[in-house]
Design a protein around this motif. Sequence first.
Motif, PDB file in Angstrom:
ATOM      1  N   GLU A  92      91.090  35.089  62.788  1.00 18.20           N
ATOM      2  CA  GLU A  92      91.176  34.368  64.056  1.00 18.20           C
ATOM      3  C   GLU A  92      92.279  34.989  64.902  1.00 18.20           C
ATOM      4  O   GLU A  92      93.410  35.124  64.446  1.00 18.20           O
ATOM      5  N   THR A 144      93.976  35.797  69.139  1.00 18.55           N
ATOM      6  CA  THR A 144      94.183  35.234  70.480  1.00 18.55           C
ATOM      7  C   THR A 144      94.156  36.367  71.506  1.00 18.55           C
ATOM      8  O   THR A 144      94.095  37.551  71.143  1.00 18.55           O
ATOM      9  N   TRP A 151      83.723  31.420  70.215  1.00 18.05           N
ATOM     10  CA  TRP A 151      83.239  30.095  69.842  1.00 18.05           C
ATOM     11  C   TRP A 151      84.069  29.007  70.533  1.00 18.05           C
ATOM     12  O   TRP A 151      85.079  29.300  71.167  1.00 18.05           O
ATOM     13  N   ALA A 152      83.618  27.766  70.379  1.00 21.14           N
ATOM     14  CA  ALA A 152      84.367  26.614  70.902  1.00 21.14           C
ATOM     15  C   ALA A 152      84.187  25.446  69.942  1.00 21.14           C
ATOM     16  O   ALA A 152      83.119  25.294  69.329  1.00 21.14           O
ATOM     17  N   SER A 153      85.221  24.636  69.816  1.00 19.01           N
ATOM     18  CA  SER A 153      85.178  23.507  68.880  1.00 19.01           C
ATOM     19  C   SER A 153      84.123  22.469  69.282  1.00 19.01           C
ATOM     20  O   SER A 153      83.561  21.783  68.441  1.00 19.01           O
ATOM     21  N   CYS A 183      77.655  26.770  67.740  1.00 16.24           N
ATOM     22  CA  CYS A 183      78.715  27.553  67.086  1.00 16.24           C
ATOM     23  C   CYS A 183      78.851  27.141  65.616  1.00 16.24           C
ATOM     24  O   CYS A 183      79.062  27.977  64.741  1.00 16.24           O
ATOM     25  N   SER A 229      78.528  29.849  62.551  1.00 12.07           N
ATOM     26  CA  SER A 229      79.740  30.184  61.786  1.00 12.07           C
ATOM     27  C   SER A 229      79.492  30.648  60.343  1.00 12.07           C
ATOM     28  O   SER A 229      80.084  31.636  59.918  1.00 12.07           O
ATOM     29  N   LYS A 274      87.430  36.318  65.390  1.00 11.41           N
ATOM     30  CA  LYS A 274      86.891  35.254  66.229  1.00 11.41           C
ATOM     31  C   LYS A 274      87.944  34.745  67.188  1.00 11.41           C
ATOM     32  O   LYS A 274      89.141  34.751  66.881  1.00 11.41           O
ATOM     33  N   GLU A 322      88.622  31.514  70.064  1.00 10.89           N
ATOM     34  CA  GLU A 322      88.190  30.269  70.696  1.00 10.89           C
ATOM     35  C   GLU A 322      88.246  30.480  72.206  1.00 10.89           C
ATOM     36  O   GLU A 322      89.277  30.893  72.741  1.00 10.89           O
ATOM     37  N   ASP A 351      88.190  28.505  74.955  1.00  7.52           N
ATOM     38  CA  ASP A 351      89.031  27.698  75.845  1.00  7.52           C
ATOM     39  C   ASP A 351      90.484  28.164  75.857  1.00  7.52           C
ATOM     40  O   ASP A 351      91.151  28.109  76.886  1.00  7.52           O
TER      41      ASP A 351
END
Length: 108
Positions: free
Chosen positions: A6, A8, A28-30, A35, A39, A57, A59, A61
Motif C-alpha cells: 500500500e 501514497t 481502490w476506495a473503501s 473494489c 481485491s 495499491k 486509495e 480519496d
Amino acid sequence: MGSVLEITDTEFEKEVFSEDKPVLVYFWASWCGPCRLVSPSIDWVANTYSDRLKVVKLEVDANPDAVAKCKVEGVPALRLFKDKELVKSHEGAIGKQQLQTLVDGCLN
C-alpha cells in the motif's frame, strides 16, 4: 510469497518508476463495492507473479496526485507500468481470469 504494497502519492514515483520489473497499480476506495470483489484477485496476482511483477495499491480519496497522473476516472482501476511506461489500463471490476490474461499479456 508476494504481497500488495500500500503506497501514497509521495511514494508513487519511487515505488512505480524506480522498479526494474513491471508494476501493477491498483486504485481502490473503501466505499467501493466492486473494489471488495476485485481485491482477492489482486492479492492472488501479487502472490502468483511476485518473482516477475510488483503490485501496489493506492486509495483514491487520499491520493489525488497519483489519480490525476494516471487519469483514473473510476474505481476499481488498474494501471500496469513496464520500463516506466503505461502499457495496460483497465477501469471497473475485473475477474480473476481476465486479470490473469491482462498480466500474462504484459509479462510474456
